[in-house]
Design a protein around this motif. Structure first.
Motif, mmCIF file in Angstrom:
data_model
loop_
_atom_site.group_PDB
_atom_site.id
_atom_site.type_symbol
_atom_site.label_atom_id
_atom_site.label_comp_id
_atom_site.label_asym_id
_atom_site.label_seq_id
_atom_site.Cartn_x
_atom_site.Cartn_y
_atom_site.Cartn_z
ATOM 1 N N UNK A 10 -2.216 16.151 -14.183
ATOM 2 C CA UNK A 10 -3.395 16.211 -15.043
ATOM 3 C C UNK A 10 -4.695 16.007 -14.275
ATOM 4 N N UNK A 11 -4.602 15.543 -13.040
ATOM 5 C CA UNK A 11 -5.807 15.305 -12.253
ATOM 6 C C UNK A 11 -5.914 16.290 -11.090
ATOM 7 N N UNK A 12 -5.076 17.313 -11.086
ATOM 8 C CA UNK A 12 -5.061 18.280 -9.986
ATOM 9 C C UNK A 12 -6.177 19.305 -10.137
ATOM 10 N N UNK A 13 -6.492 19.979 -9.033
ATOM 11 C CA UNK A 13 -7.484 21.049 -9.072
ATOM 12 C C UNK A 13 -7.045 22.142 -10.040
ATOM 13 N N UNK A 14 -5.754 22.464 -10.019
ATOM 14 C CA UNK A 14 -5.159 23.368 -10.997
ATOM 15 C C UNK A 14 -4.332 22.491 -11.934
ATOM 16 N N UNK A 15 -4.842 22.234 -13.124
ATOM 17 C CA UNK A 15 -4.202 21.296 -14.040
ATOM 18 C C UNK A 15 -2.792 21.765 -14.383
ATOM 19 N N UNK A 16 -1.847 20.840 -14.245
ATOM 20 C CA UNK A 16 -0.467 21.142 -14.559
ATOM 21 C C UNK A 16 0.356 21.613 -13.383
ATOM 22 N N UNK A 17 -0.270 21.766 -12.197
ATOM 23 C CA UNK A 17 0.508 22.269 -11.051
ATOM 24 C C UNK A 17 1.622 21.289 -10.716
ATOM 25 N N UNK A 18 2.787 21.816 -10.344
ATOM 26 C CA UNK A 18 3.952 20.956 -10.159
ATOM 27 C C UNK A 18 4.098 20.327 -8.781
ATOM 28 N N UNK A 19 3.346 20.776 -7.778
ATOM 29 C CA UNK A 19 3.602 20.319 -6.408
ATOM 30 C C UNK A 19 3.296 18.836 -6.202
ATOM 31 N N UNK A 20 2.346 18.299 -6.968
ATOM 32 C CA UNK A 20 1.906 16.932 -6.708
ATOM 33 C C UNK A 20 3.022 15.922 -6.921
ATOM 34 N N UNK A 21 3.961 16.212 -7.820
ATOM 35 C CA UNK A 21 5.051 15.260 -8.050
ATOM 36 C C UNK A 21 5.909 15.113 -6.797
ATOM 37 N N UNK A 70 0.827 -1.212 0.000
ATOM 38 C CA UNK A 70 0.000 0.000 0.000
ATOM 39 C C UNK A 70 0.850 1.246 0.000
ATOM 40 N N UNK A 71 0.322 2.269 -0.649
ATOM 41 C CA UNK A 71 0.904 3.600 -0.671
ATOM 42 C C UNK A 71 -0.256 4.585 -0.552
ATOM 43 N N UNK A 72 -0.124 5.605 0.277
ATOM 44 C CA UNK A 72 -1.190 6.581 0.480
ATOM 45 C C UNK A 72 -0.693 7.960 0.073
ATOM 46 N N UNK A 73 -1.406 8.594 -0.859
ATOM 47 C CA UNK A 73 -1.105 9.965 -1.282
ATOM 48 C C UNK A 73 -2.150 10.886 -0.670
ATOM 49 N N UNK A 74 -1.722 11.739 0.259
ATOM 50 C CA UNK A 74 -2.634 12.653 0.957
ATOM 51 C C UNK A 74 -2.181 14.085 0.704
ATOM 52 N N UNK A 75 -2.988 14.852 -0.017
ATOM 53 C CA UNK A 75 -2.690 16.254 -0.310
ATOM 54 C C UNK A 75 -3.931 17.081 0.013
ATOM 55 N N UNK A 76 -3.877 18.374 -0.296
ATOM 56 C CA UNK A 76 -5.064 19.201 -0.065
ATOM 57 C C UNK A 76 -6.136 18.952 -1.112
ATOM 58 N N UNK A 77 -5.805 18.180 -2.155
ATOM 59 C CA UNK A 77 -6.785 17.860 -3.196
ATOM 60 C C UNK A 77 -7.327 16.443 -3.131
#
Length: 367
Positions: free
Chosen positions: A107-118, A44-51
């Protein structure tokens, strides 16, 4: 064995529910161990962000695996599975791979293309590695996703076209206040989002003050952006002096109440205050938005704008190129790198895939 991606995100869930699902590092670690303790979940891996809060898991079967993941997410949110289920997204097999790659690419971010998710995905992978919950399946998959995200940013132009969530929020501020140059701006929180906020404000010419629960962190960040650090005890006075207040702490509940803001506004009835709350859970008491001359921009507002198509646009050619790259990477057999990513053995660095990856299953486990 099956691969599952299950979770809630800005696309499906209201911010009020995302707040309940929000996880800090300790919560994620606990969730990882609950997940792999289930009979049907191996990794398992969990990705938890503000989105989003999403689980990537290797499971015995999709039905049992989804049930276990749903139970863990619902338990953390303090709801029953039936309450959470309508807001869950579920991707299986190749669709889970495609979804993970799209997330890594922004591509699935609230702001498409935002770099922080990486960077957030990289941190989620590192935490899962440290907790021993990724193994033969998720190790190489997470590494592929990180490579895909980097390729999208370096080869498609989406990195230049895609603004950050902070930049989009500050655009909303400037719609109301005009240019930020010379305006006093208070940033509450000195983590990664606080650093991005302070840097973006400084680039727009604002006079930045940083307040943090940890004074040393506030001083470091303020020094990097040419601003000043504030003592947390002076927060009411700092609010009264600011034209823009941006909050992004990791606190479990509000850190800015209506009383503090109301008192700060008494001495400046004709001077408006714009409050940006980019935290999840929210840092700002909802009652602040009802105060005279105070305008609040939070994730719920940005979510509504994104759903209405009112967010920042990414150039069509960059978006199409990014989607095509993700599609090609999804279709490419695992273990085979694209031509653009191949290097001669003499130039290659350390292998990305460990020769003996951590397996979270105990010795002798027949699964």
């Amino acid at each position: 064995m099956s691969l599952l991606a299950v979770g809630v995100s800005h696309r499906t869930a209201p911010v009020a529910l995302l707040e309940r699902c929000a996880m800090d590092t300790g919560d994620v670690a606990a969730a990882l161990h609950r997940l792999v303790a289930a009979d049907s979940v191996h990794e398992a891996l969990v990705l938890a962000t503000c989105n989003r809060v999403e689980v990537l898991a290797e499971v015995d079967g999709c039905h049992d695996g989804m049930a276990e993941v749903s139970r863990v997410l619902a338990r953390h949110a303090g709801v029953v599975v039936e309450e959470l289920s309508p807001y869950l997204t579920v991707h299986r097999g190749d669709r889970a791979v495609a979804h993970l790659f799209a997330v890594a690419a922004g591509l699935d971010s609230m702001v498409v293309g935002e770099p922080q998710v990486l960077g957030q995905l990289r941190a989620a992978y590192a935490l899962a590695q440290g907790e021993g919950t990724v193994g033969r399946v998720l190790h190489p998959l997470a590494q592929r996703a990180l490579r895909v995200g980097k390729r999208v940013r370096s080869e498609t132009g989406i990195d230049r076209a895609g603004p950050s969530l902070v930049a989009v929020a500050l655009d909303r501020v400037e719609d109301r206040t005009g240019p930020l140059r010379g305006r006093p701006a208070l940033v509450v929180g000195a983590g990664s989002m606080g650093a991005l906020a302070a840097t973006t404000l400084a680039r727009r010419g604002a006079a930045v003050t940083v307040s943090s629960r940890t004074t040393a962190s506030a001083r470091r960040l303020a020094g990097r952006v040419g601003g000043r650090a504030a003592d947390p005890a002076d927060l009411p006075r700092e609010v009264a002096a600011a034209d823009v207040l941006l909050t992004c702490t990791g606190a479990p509940g509000p850190v800015l109440g209506a009383g503090v803001v109301s008192r700060a506004m008494r001495g400046r009835p004709e001077r408006p205050l714009v409050v940006l709350d980019l935290a999840l859970p929210r840092d700002v008491d909802p009652a602040v938005g009802a105060l005279p001359a105070v305008h609040v921009v939070d994730l719920a507002l940005l979510q509504r704008e994104a759903r209405a198509g009112g967010g920042a646009a990414v150039a069509a050619d960059a978006l199409a190129a990014a989607r095509a790259l993700v599609e090609a990477e999804t279709a490419r057999p695992a273990g085979r790198r694209p031509d653009s990513d191949r290097r001669s053995p003499a130039r290659q660095g350390p292998a990305l895939v460990p020769s003996r990856p951590t397996d979270p299953r105990p010795p002798g486990d027949p699964r």
